[in-house]
Enzyme design. Structure first.
Site, short mmCIF file in Angstrom:
data_model
loop_
_atom_site.label_atom_id
_atom_site.label_comp_id
_atom_site.label_asym_id
_atom_site.label_seq_id
_atom_site.Cartn_x
_atom_site.Cartn_y
_atom_site.Cartn_z
N ASP A 284 78.26 -81.07 -22.62
CA ASP A 284 78.62 -82.40 -22.11
C ASP A 284 77.42 -83.04 -21.37
O ASP A 284 77.02 -82.34 -20.61
CB ASP A 284 79.93 -82.09 -21.24
CG ASP A 284 80.67 -83.32 -20.98
OD1 ASP A 284 81.81 -83.73 -21.13
OD2 ASP A 284 79.78 -84.32 -20.26
N ASP B 197 80.10 -87.96 -25.64
CA ASP B 197 79.26 -87.07 -24.91
C ASP B 197 79.61 -85.70 -24.78
O ASP B 197 78.87 -84.88 -24.09
CB ASP B 197 78.81 -87.90 -23.63
CG ASP B 197 79.67 -87.16 -22.62
OD1 ASP B 197 80.84 -86.97 -22.82
OD2 ASP B 197 79.32 -86.98 -21.24
N GLU B 198 80.23 -85.46 -25.79
CA GLU B 198 80.67 -83.87 -25.70
C GLU B 198 80.89 -83.29 -27.23
O GLU B 198 81.35 -83.93 -28.03
CB GLU B 198 81.87 -83.52 -24.72
CG GLU B 198 82.88 -83.91 -25.15
CD GLU B 198 84.37 -83.72 -24.33
OE1 GLU B 198 84.42 -82.50 -23.74
OE2 GLU B 198 84.77 -84.65 -24.10
P1 TTP Z 1 82.39 -87.65 -18.87
O1 TTP Z 1 81.89 -86.75 -19.68
O2 TTP Z 1 83.78 -87.65 -18.56
O3 TTP Z 1 81.43 -88.28 -17.61
P2 TTP Z 1 79.97 -88.45 -17.47
O4 TTP Z 1 79.37 -87.97 -18.55
O5 TTP Z 1 79.65 -89.68 -16.96
O6 TTP Z 1 79.78 -87.43 -16.21
P3 TTP Z 1 79.76 -85.85 -16.11
O7 TTP Z 1 78.10 -85.53 -15.64
O8 TTP Z 1 80.72 -85.59 -15.07
O9 TTP Z 1 80.18 -85.25 -17.69
O10 TTP Z 1 82.27 -89.21 -19.92
C1 TTP Z 1 81.34 -89.53 -20.65
C2 TTP Z 1 81.21 -90.92 -20.70
O11 TTP Z 1 82.47 -91.66 -21.16
C3 TTP Z 1 80.99 -91.65 -19.52
O12 TTP Z 1 79.56 -91.62 -19.35
C4 TTP Z 1 81.54 -92.86 -19.61
C5 TTP Z 1 82.84 -92.66 -20.54
N1 TTP Z 1 84.11 -92.68 -19.69
C6 TTP Z 1 84.75 -93.92 -19.59
O13 TTP Z 1 84.17 -94.85 -19.94
N2 TTP Z 1 85.97 -93.87 -18.77
C7 TTP Z 1 86.25 -92.85 -18.12
O14 TTP Z 1 87.42 -92.56 -17.37
C8 TTP Z 1 85.72 -91.53 -18.28
C9 TTP Z 1 86.27 -90.20 -17.72
C10 TTP Z 1 84.35 -91.72 -18.99
MG MG Z 2 79.48 -86.13 -19.62
#
Ligand code: TTP
Ligand code: MG
Length: 359
Positions: free
Chosen positions: A10, A116-117
């Site tokens: 992720d 992103d995962e």
């Molecule tokens: P995530 O992997 O949940 O968050 P992140 O990558 O920003 O942070 P982390 O380091 O905790 O993994 O989500 C991936 C992307 O998806 C995030 O950058 C933006 C988008 N997203 C939204 O648009 N709305 C949301 O509520 C969430 C959770 C994510």
């Molecule tokens: Mg992320």
């Protein structure tokens, strides 16, 4: 015996990290990506915040107005001001594809779980040290080629890998071997288990159950009578058991759109026009992405008090026409205009439409 070893990757603060690497002036600053804050009057939400902005208490899905307030509080304390940026989804999509390609340089079975995962199955290597080695190479290649960091979890199944990837963010790597999986879960708060949201958390909190180890005292029948089928799944999950396969998926999972209104409303003309427009936009993207059919139509309604309800309907045939999308979306939405879904005539803040099960 064939040992299963699964990894979950992720990216860290994904949207914000992409912005930061692409604009020199952002380096090291707290960054909030999402709706326009309009000096605190903006009505959308935060998509994501980088770790510096999270230190101000700003998180994904928070109202952008709240994020603005928190940034102001920090600024008044003399901390660096947060930078607010709009989203550039096309760009994030491109970067996502590059990342997935890097992963595929190292492993063969990859499930792209979101933008992103990804999960990947590296059972063939059969030993955790070898798998960890591959994961470190993937992290290194992403850092070098894409100037981004990610966190990876390694475990005996998708459940453990997913939870592990979140344990040492950002830039982490967490390895949980099968023999340690059950113990690894025990001290975790229930919310760490995927599928346990605020509602289930509260349900158990009322019974004095906050951690996985507490919940393990509940017999399977009890969980089933509380939660139905999901209770049975949960009984196994909290013991670290999960046999869902890593599945290749080349297709995009869903196409959606949503609109936050400039004022909360219950005006049918305005709401229906918004849905009509979203359906048209979604169908355009459906065609552009060369999709041939969809099976599920879903809508989301957020009321002025932020209570959010989703409704979905799956057709028993694959559809591809605007008429079908519009008809299904309206059928799901109409009850929100009357007693059926909105007995207290609450005003609506946001409406979303989404098509899923795409081919
Ligand atoms: P995530 O992997 O949940 O968050 P992140 O990558 O920003 O942070 P982390 O380091 O905790 O993994 O989500 C991936 C992307 O998806 C995030 O950058 C933006 C988008 N997203 C939204 O648009 N709305 C949301 O509520 C969430 C959770 C994510
Ligand atoms: Mg992320």
């Amino acid at each position: 015996m064939n040992t299963r070893i699964i990894a979950h990757l992720d990216l860290d603060a994904f949207f914000a990290s992409v912005e930061e690497r692409e604009h020199e002036w952002l380096a090291g600053k707290p960054i909030v990506v999402g709706a326009d804050p309009q000096e605190g009057k903006g009505r959308g939400v935060v998509s994501t915040a980088n770790y510096k902005a999270r230190a101000y208490g700003i998180y994904s899905a928070m109202p952008i107005s709240k994020a603005w307030q928190l940034a102001e509080v920090a600024r008044k304390q003399g901390k660096p001001p947060a930078v607010f940026l709009g989203t550039n989804l096309r760009r994030y999509g491109e970067v996502s594809r590059n990342i997935m390609a890097i992963i595929r340089n190292h492993v063969s079975v990859v499930e792209e779980a979101s933008i992103d995962e990804a999960y990947f199955d590296i059972s063939v290597s059969r030993n955790y040290a070898a798998v960890e080695n591959i994961c470190r190479q993937i992290k290194e290649e992403i850092r070098e080629k894409e100037k981004l960091t990610c966190s990876i979890g390694i475990g005996p199944n998708k459940l453990i890998a997913k939870i592990a990837s979140d344990m040492q963010k950002p830039d982490g790597l967490t390895r949980v071997e099968e023999k340690d999986a059950e113990k690894f879960l025990e001290p975790l708060p229930l919310r760490k288990i995927p599928g346990i949201g605020p509602k289930t958390e509260l349900l158990f909190a009322k019974r004095g159950i906050a951690y996985v180890r507490d919940l393990k005292r509940s017999p399977q029948e009890e969980l089933e009578s509380l939660l139905g089928k999901w209770g049975k799944a949960l009984y196994h999950k909290i013991r670290g058991q999960d046999d869902s396969p890593v599945e290749e998926n080349y297709e995009i999972k869903s196409i959606g759109a949503e609109e936050t209104f400039s004022q909360d409303t219950l005006d049918p003309a305005l709401l229906l026009e918004s849905i009509e427009k979203m359906c048209r936009d979604i169908l355009k993207r459906f065609r552009k992405d060369k999709c041939t059919s969809f099976r599920t139509v879903a809508i989301k309604v957020r009321f002025s008090d932020f209570k959010t309800i989703s409704r979905a309907h799956t057709l028993d045939y694959p559809a591809r026409k605007l008429d079908v999308l519009r008809f299904e979306a309206l059928k799901l939405f109409m009850p929100f205009l009357d007693k059926r879904e909105n007995p207290h005539k609450k005003l609506i803040r946001l409406v979303g439409v989404r098509m899923e099960k795409l081919e």
